[in-house]
Design an enzyme around this catalytic site. Structure first.
Site, PDB file in Angstrom:
ATOM      1  N   TYR A  14     -15.755  33.151  -0.581  1.00 52.87           N
ATOM      2  CA  TYR A  14     -14.449  32.573  -0.231  1.00 52.87           C
ATOM      3  C   TYR A  14     -13.288  33.290  -0.893  1.00 52.87           C
ATOM      4  O   TYR A  14     -12.133  32.977  -0.632  1.00 52.87           O
ATOM      5  CB  TYR A  14     -14.392  31.091  -0.627  1.00 52.87           C
ATOM      6  CG  TYR A  14     -15.048  30.200   0.376  1.00 52.87           C
ATOM      7  CD1 TYR A  14     -16.408  30.287   0.596  1.00 52.87           C
ATOM      8  CD2 TYR A  14     -14.321  29.274   1.107  1.00 52.87           C
ATOM      9  CE1 TYR A  14     -17.030  29.486   1.514  1.00 52.87           C
ATOM     10  CE2 TYR A  14     -14.936  28.462   2.031  1.00 52.87           C
ATOM     11  CZ  TYR A  14     -16.288  28.575   2.234  1.00 52.87           C
ATOM     12  OH  TYR A  14     -16.898  27.776   3.147  1.00 52.87           O
ATOM     13  N   LYS A  54     -28.882  29.990  -4.553  1.00 54.89           N
ATOM     14  CA  LYS A  54     -29.847  30.833  -3.816  1.00 54.89           C
ATOM     15  C   LYS A  54     -30.197  32.036  -4.695  1.00 54.89           C
ATOM     16  O   LYS A  54     -30.169  33.189  -4.246  1.00 54.89           O
ATOM     17  CB  LYS A  54     -29.227  31.320  -2.504  1.00 54.89           C
ATOM     18  CG  LYS A  54     -29.236  30.338  -1.368  1.00 54.89           C
ATOM     19  CD  LYS A  54     -30.605  30.064  -0.783  1.00 54.89           C
ATOM     20  CE  LYS A  54     -31.133  31.211   0.037  1.00 54.89           C
ATOM     21  NZ  LYS A  54     -32.470  30.909   0.622  1.00 54.89           N
ATOM     22  N   ASP A  91     -31.616  25.900   0.268  1.00 54.40           N
ATOM     23  CA  ASP A  91     -32.258  25.454   1.523  1.00 54.40           C
ATOM     24  C   ASP A  91     -33.193  24.277   1.256  1.00 54.40           C
ATOM     25  O   ASP A  91     -33.228  23.307   2.026  1.00 54.40           O
ATOM     26  CB  ASP A  91     -32.972  26.605   2.247  1.00 54.40           C
ATOM     27  CG  ASP A  91     -33.678  27.569   1.313  1.00 54.40           C
ATOM     28  OD1 ASP A  91     -33.265  27.663   0.147  1.00 54.40           O
ATOM     29  OD2 ASP A  91     -34.635  28.221   1.746  1.00 54.40           O
ATOM     30  N   ASP A  94     -19.806  23.915   0.480  1.00 56.77           N
ATOM     31  CA  ASP A  94     -19.157  23.613   1.757  1.00 56.77           C
ATOM     32  C   ASP A  94     -20.184  22.982   2.708  1.00 56.77           C
ATOM     33  O   ASP A  94     -19.959  21.920   3.296  1.00 56.77           O
ATOM     34  CB  ASP A  94     -18.605  24.923   2.339  1.00 56.77           C
ATOM     35  CG  ASP A  94     -17.529  24.688   3.373  1.00 56.77           C
ATOM     36  OD1 ASP A  94     -17.239  23.520   3.664  1.00 56.77           O
ATOM     37  OD2 ASP A  94     -16.979  25.677   3.894  1.00 56.77           O
TER      38      ASP A  94
END
Ligand code: NAI
Length: 404
Positions: free
Chosen positions: A141, A211, A274, A298
């Protein structure tokens, strides 16, 4: 930190926003004023200060985010806003992102809880009760991107291949490139804010979502630095649990964890993003406070909002806990499909107001409003997005009646 402001008459900036912003704001502001009057018998009032941003600001001033708005929030510290339209293809990424970055509002705080009366798409919506701390200034971002086919992207590709011997850009001639900065400082201030919140609110579990299995240094760094912050809070970590389990078995580990929680320590673990999206559906009761990076945050906050009935009721705040600056906001967009039809649900903005009144040290106002919302929804008084029949005005009037 304690926010320094006029205790009886604080100035709060407000940005109505675009699309449905004006509709939801006029009703929510009326409700806020009624709640303040009721809580303090007229002895305290909010001094509302209208600020411009978004399309409305562009029409009046030629700028999407006028400097005067940034200066006013800089001076008065607190603001609340409706949704802002993101100009597409006008060279301005997002007014929201710009506001967060220019005021360095590094923590995006999104509490998610279920209110009885709302039809939710999952079996146990009441098991969802968590607060997301999303890092707000870094990650992909940051807006460092180079478009396909430009001289700049060619230079970046050349630099990577020549200087670093990178040979993993699959199609170097037609790639766009984005840069993902994640820092120790940025991570630590965010995770610290999440810990302070957990301690202040008696929360037992902190989860770092990342992640790091794929992005070893950026998301993996977030995990590593997050655990370093945990050390400062004497947290009971997943690695302590695993060590005891290896040495003494499952029961010993469970007992140690139970003792740690009973003595007020926080249990900290980390979950791959995930898997986390899977776990919030299967075991939402396992999570309390969640700290994560910008992009993961987000996705996660919208997924969780949907789990309890939709973004029409999910509040949010963007906070710099060091300077005290805070912008509270409805988390949905401008809803162009329902503008001007008295169909918008004002609850997201209203619950953002609840967070704001808590933040400025007026918890009695926050309680009044939240209780009125819970009562209204549990009585089956719902706006159309939640399957009910009420318009924005009628719903807010019912809430105002339920303040008492
Ligand atoms: P959106 O959130 O505006 O709308 C998605 C769907 O949800 C629509 O069907 C809409 O009618 C419904 N909806 C949203 N808020 C509602 C409410 N309070 N009550 C009842 N129904 C509601 O998302 P969309 O269409 O992707 O974006 C529209 C514009 O909003 C874009 O310019 C986008 O950039 C901007 N946006 C601004 C945000 C902000 O200011 N924080 C956040 C998300 C989008």
């Amino acid at each position: 930190m304690e926010v320094k402001m006029n205790k009886n008459n604080p100035t709060i900036g407000y940005i109505e926003g675009d699309g449905i912003g004006k509709e939801i704001f006029s009703h929510a502001k009326k409700l806020f004023d009624e709640a303040v009057a009721l809580a303090f018998s007229g002895e305290k009032q909010v001094n509302w200060l209208e600020l411009m941003a978004g399309e409305q600001a562009f029409e009046k001033t030629g700028e999407y985010l006028p400097q005067a708005t940034l200066d006013a929030i800089g001076k008065h510290k607190i603001a609340i806003k409706g949704p802002l339209g993101t100009p597409v293809g006008k060279g301005f990424r997002s007014v929201n992102v710009a506001l967060r970055q220019q005021l360095d509002l590094y923590a995006c705080v999104r509490p998610v809880e279920y209110f009885t009366g709302i039809e939710a798409p999952v079996k146990k919506p009441e098991a969802v009760n968590m607060t997301i701390f999303r890092e707000n200034t870094e990650d992909i971002y940051a807006g460092i991107e180079f478009d396909q086919g430009t001289d700049d992207v060619a230079k970046v590709v050349h630099f990577l291949t020549e200087e670093f011997g990178v040979n993993k850009i699959r199609f170097p001639k037609t790639s766009a490139i984005g840069i993902k900065p994640v820092s120790e400082e940025g991570t630590k201030r965010l995770v610290k804010a999440a810990f302070e919140y957990a301690v202040a609110n008696g929360k037992q579990r902190m989860t770092l979502v990342h992640k790091g299995n794929i992005m070893k240094f950026t998301e993996g760094g977030f995990r590593k630095w997050g655990y370093e912050v945990a050390e400062g809070y004497d947290a009971f970590t997943k690695s302590m649990y695993d060590y005891i389990k290896k040495q003494g078995g499952l029961e010993a580990a469970e007992n140690a964890k139970e003792r740690a929680l009973a003595s007020g320590r926080i249990y900290v673990d980390d979950v791959i993003a995930d898997n986390f999206l899977q776990q919030i559906l299967l075991n939402p009761e396992s999570f309390d406070v969640v700290a994560t990076l910008n992009l993961n945050g987000d996705y996660i906050s919208d997924a969780l909002a949907a789990q309890v009935g939709g973004i029409g009721i999910a509040p949010g705040a963007n906070i710099n806990y060091d300077t005290g600056h805070a912008v509270f906001e409805a988390t949905h967009g401008t809803a162009p499909d329902i503008v001007g039809q008295n169909l918008a649900n004002p609850s997201s903005l209203i619950l953002s107001g609840v967070m704001m009144f808590d933040y400025i040290g007026w918890p009695e106002v926050a309680h009044l409003i939240k209780n009125a919302l819970a009562k209204t929804l549990s009585n089956g008084a719902l706006t159309t997005d939640l399957g009910g029949m009420l318009g924005t005005a009628e719903f807010t009037e019912k809430m105002i009646a339920n303040l008492k």
